[in-house]
Each structure stands twice: as C-alpha cells, then as structure tokens.
Design a protein around this motif. Structure first.
Motif: not given
Length: 128
Positions: A70-98
């Motif tokens: 898959r492809y994205e243009d958000y180049m900063e380090q970040h994590y993802h939340c993925i819905c196991t029902e519908c497959g929706k993928i959400q970015d979690i910006p900023g969490a990686s630093d902590s």
C-alpha cells in the motif's frame, strides 16, 4: 551533470491520487482512480511510477499483515490502527517518539535502526 527526471503527467496523477487518499491505496486502487483522468494508462505504468515515487521518497510503501503493498504520502515516522472488520487504516502521528524513548530508557545498549507498530481492532463505525 545528472540528467533530471522527465516530467510525467502520469506520475503527477499517480502522486496526486496517493496524496489525496486517506485509505493507504494499493497499486490497483491507484490505477482505477488514475484511469478516470488518463483512460489509456496501464497497470505496469502505475507500478513503475509508484516505484520511482518511492525511490524519490515522495511516497512510502507499507505492507501490513495482508502482505499487500500500500502507499501513503505521510513520510514522518508513525503507527497505524487497522480495523479487522472493514480494513480501514488510520495513521497515529507522534506516538512513535514516546515508544522509542521508553525503549531507549529501558534498554539503553540497544541501537534501534527501524521500527513499526500496527494496532488491530475495530473502528468506531464498525462498533456501531
């Protein structure tokens, strides 16, 4: 002198589709959208241009548990939340630093070269 990469209307359209997408599209999804404005584009052209854009670091390729690129243009380090029902993928910006800071505090002699984290669950729409 290094020759400049030739401007490509196709590459620009592919980049625009990835940038405007909120769903981390696959190459096939990008192809279907680009075909609306450039009907004669081939899937091979889309794959080649996605590779070039990734090499130029204008987009990032991500692969989740489904092993589909898959492809994205958000180049900063970040994590993802993925819905196991519908497959929706959400970015979690900023969490990686902590997370990195906590690991370096608890394991100071470990040199981290890269990392990724995916959280799986059910999105708010599927919970309803």
């Amino acid at each position: 002198m290094v020759p400049a990469k030739r401007y490509s209307r196709q590459r620009a359209a592919i980049l625009e589709v990835v940038k405007s997408a909120s769903n981390h599209p696959t190459a096939e999804m990008v192809y279907e959208q680009v075909r609306e404005s450039i009907p004669n584009i081939s899937l091979g052209t889309v794959y080649r241009n996605l590779r070039v854009l990734t090499e130029e670091e204008k987009i990032r390729e991500v692969v989740f548990d489904d092993n589909i690129k898959r492809y994205e243009d958000y180049m900063e380090q970040h994590y993802h939340c993925i819905c196991t029902e519908c497959g929706k993928i959400q970015d979690i910006p900023g969490a990686s630093d902590s997370v990195i800071q906590a690991i370096q505090t608890n394991i100071p002699d470990f040199d981290i070269s890269s990392h990724r984290l995916e959280l799986y669950g059910t999105c708010d729409e599927c919970q309803e």
